[in-house]
Design a protein around this motif. Structure first.
Motif, PDB file in Angstrom:
ATOM      1  N   LEU A  70       0.800  -1.225   0.000  1.00 17.28           N
ATOM      2  CA  LEU A  70       0.000   0.000   0.000  1.00 17.28           C
ATOM      3  C   LEU A  70       0.834   1.276   0.000  1.00 17.28           C
ATOM      4  O   LEU A  70       0.284   2.383   0.005  1.00 17.28           O
ATOM      5  N   TRP A  71       2.156   1.169  -0.051  1.00 20.60           N
ATOM      6  CA  TRP A  71       3.053   2.327   0.025  1.00 20.60           C
ATOM      7  C   TRP A  71       2.765   3.324  -1.085  1.00 20.60           C
ATOM      8  O   TRP A  71       2.660   2.960  -2.259  1.00 20.60           O
ATOM      9  N   GLU A  72       2.638   4.595  -0.712  1.00 17.87           N
ATOM     10  CA  GLU A  72       2.420   5.690  -1.666  1.00 17.87           C
ATOM     11  C   GLU A  72       3.692   6.530  -1.716  1.00 17.87           C
ATOM     12  O   GLU A  72       3.892   7.398  -0.871  1.00 17.87           O
ATOM     13  N   PRO A  73       4.560   6.281  -2.721  1.00 18.58           N
ATOM     14  CA  PRO A  73       5.861   6.941  -2.752  1.00 18.58           C
ATOM     15  C   PRO A  73       5.831   8.425  -3.094  1.00 18.58           C
ATOM     16  O   PRO A  73       6.798   9.133  -2.835  1.00 18.58           O
ATOM     17  N   VAL A  74       4.743   8.895  -3.668  1.00 20.31           N
ATOM     18  CA  VAL A  74       4.623  10.312  -4.020  1.00 20.31           C
ATOM     19  C   VAL A  74       3.225  10.791  -3.647  1.00 20.31           C
ATOM     20  O   VAL A  74       2.293   9.993  -3.543  1.00 20.31           O
ATOM     21  N   PRO A  75       3.057  12.096  -3.466  1.00 19.35           N
ATOM     22  CA  PRO A  75       1.712  12.622  -3.179  1.00 19.35           C
ATOM     23  C   PRO A  75       0.758  12.369  -4.351  1.00 19.35           C
ATOM     24  O   PRO A  75       1.162  12.385  -5.512  1.00 19.35           O
ATOM     25  N   GLY A  76      -0.498  12.133  -4.024  1.00 21.99           N
ATOM     26  CA  GLY A  76      -1.523  11.995  -5.064  1.00 21.99           C
ATOM     27  C   GLY A  76      -1.616  10.618  -5.688  1.00 21.99           C
ATOM     28  O   GLY A  76      -2.213  10.479  -6.763  1.00 21.99           O
ATOM     29  N   CYS A  77      -1.048   9.590  -5.065  1.00 15.86           N
ATOM     30  CA  CYS A  77      -1.107   8.230  -5.623  1.00 15.86           C
ATOM     31  C   CYS A  77      -2.540   7.710  -5.693  1.00 15.86           C
ATOM     32  O   CYS A  77      -3.378   8.052  -4.860  1.00 15.86           O
ATOM     33  N   TRP A  78      -2.776   6.876  -6.683  1.00 16.24           N
ATOM     34  CA  TRP A  78      -3.980   6.065  -6.695  1.00 16.24           C
ATOM     35  C   TRP A  78      -3.618   4.733  -6.081  1.00 16.24           C
ATOM     36  O   TRP A  78      -2.507   4.225  -6.277  1.00 16.24           O
ATOM     37  N   SER A  79      -4.564   4.163  -5.336  1.00 16.96           N
ATOM     38  CA  SER A  79      -4.299   2.924  -4.626  1.00 16.96           C
ATOM     39  C   SER A  79      -5.586   2.130  -4.486  1.00 16.96           C
ATOM     40  O   SER A  79      -6.588   2.415  -5.143  1.00 16.96           O
ATOM     41  N   VAL A  80      -5.542   1.148  -3.612  1.00 13.49           N
ATOM     42  CA  VAL A  80      -6.714   0.414  -3.173  1.00 13.49           C
ATOM     43  C   VAL A  80      -7.017   0.945  -1.781  1.00 13.49           C
ATOM     44  O   VAL A  80      -6.117   1.033  -0.945  1.00 13.49           O
ATOM     45  N   ARG A  81      -8.272   1.335  -1.552  1.00 17.93           N
ATOM     46  CA  ARG A  81      -8.629   2.010  -0.301  1.00 17.93           C
ATOM     47  C   ARG A  81      -9.910   1.417   0.292  1.00 17.93           C
ATOM     48  O   ARG A  81     -10.742   0.874  -0.439  1.00 17.93           O
ATOM     49  N   ARG A  82     -10.033   1.589   1.586  1.00 17.54           N
ATOM     50  CA  ARG A  82     -11.293   1.208   2.238  1.00 17.54           C
ATOM     51  C   ARG A  82     -12.401   2.118   1.709  1.00 17.54           C
ATOM     52  O   ARG A  82     -12.215   3.323   1.564  1.00 17.54           O
ATOM     53  N   ARG A  83     -13.527   1.544   1.422  1.00 12.97           N
ATOM     54  CA  ARG A  83     -14.652   2.334   0.892  1.00 12.97           C
ATOM     55  C   ARG A  83     -15.044   3.458   1.839  1.00 12.97           C
ATOM     56  O   ARG A  83     -15.405   4.537   1.391  1.00 12.97           O
ATOM     57  N   VAL A  84     -14.972   3.195   3.134  1.00 12.04           N
ATOM     58  CA  VAL A  84     -15.380   4.225   4.093  1.00 12.04           C
ATOM     59  C   VAL A  84     -14.471   5.450   4.026  1.00 12.04           C
ATOM     60  O   VAL A  84     -14.878   6.538   4.429  1.00 12.04           O
ATOM     61  N   ASP A  85     -13.245   5.305   3.488  1.00  8.68           N
ATOM     62  CA  ASP A  85     -12.323   6.433   3.356  1.00  8.68           C
ATOM     63  C   ASP A  85     -12.524   7.201   2.054  1.00  8.68           C
ATOM     64  O   ASP A  85     -11.988   8.295   1.892  1.00  8.68           O
ATOM     65  N   GLY A  86     -13.280   6.622   1.120  1.00  2.39           N
ATOM     66  CA  GLY A  86     -13.541   7.289  -0.152  1.00  2.39           C
ATOM     67  C   GLY A  86     -12.351   7.242  -1.094  1.00  2.39           C
ATOM     68  O   GLY A  86     -11.262   6.797  -0.725  1.00  2.39           O
ATOM     69  N   PRO A  87     -12.548   7.715  -2.321  1.00  3.32           N
ATOM     70  CA  PRO A  87     -11.480   7.676  -3.320  1.00  3.32           C
ATOM     71  C   PRO A  87     -10.363   8.660  -3.009  1.00  3.32           C
ATOM     72  O   PRO A  87     -10.563   9.651  -2.312  1.00  3.32           O
TER      73      PRO A  87
END
Length: 178
Positions: free
Chosen positions: A20-37
């Motif tokens: 789940l590491w986001e190496p730069v700001p603004g990454c797209w990832s897989v997220r919990r639905r409760v956290d939103g896109p």
């Protein structure tokens, strides 16, 4: 693993933090639905507790940097849906794909998708199918207008380039820890 020059290279198992590491700001990832896109995403694709950042066409430009989780989800969904629309029930959509927020589930989903795609390919008659336009009715691509051999080429290209990107992100994650 073989590094390509015949020498063994130590590659440890991937942990959820790396997945789940986001190496730069603004990454797209897989997220919990409760956290939103995430940033510039308008919805979370798939079903279940987790979803993959997505946006309708036209997609954001420049494309967002994507995490290992996003890339693995994208590949797994593609393999699963293309297998279904090649040799299955021709019914699965992106809304049916179950995303995983942990690496073990994501790798199992990738393995299952790859096995389904391989089975679909092994089940075709090469002489009559490879040149057939629209043989794979996958709803999220140009499959309806393409000879099946081009679809197979595209899937291979996706696996190669996203697989290489995953390997590079793993290298960057290890280098970050030093």
């Amino acid at each position: 693993m073989d590094s390509g020059d015949g020498a063994d290279t130590e590659v440890g198992p991937m942990a959820d933090a790396e997945f789940l590491w986001e190496p730069v700001p603004g990454c797209w990832s897989v997220r919990r639905r409760v956290d939103g896109p995430g940033p510039r995403a308008t919805f979370l694709a798939g079903r279940g507790e987790w979803g993959r950042d997505a946006a309708p066409y036209p997609h954001p430009w420049p494309p967002p940097f994507t995490t290992i989780a996003w890339r693995l989800s994208h590949l797994s969904e593609m393999l699963t849906l293309r297998a279904d629309h090649t040799a299955g029930g021709h019914v699965l959509t992106r809304d049916d794909y179950l995303d995983h927020g942990e690496v073990a589930g994501a790798i199992a989903a990738f393995d299952a998708g790859a096995a389904a795609w391989r089975k679909a390919l092994l089940g075709i008659d090469d002489d009559s199918v490879l040149d057939t336009v629209g043989y794979c009715a996958y709803p999220h691509g140009s499959d309806a207008e393409e000879p099946f051999v081009d679809v197979v080429w595209w899937v291979n290209q996706e696996l190669l380039h996203h697989g290489a990107e995953i390997a590079l992100i793993r290298d960057l994650y290890r280098a970050r820890q030093r």
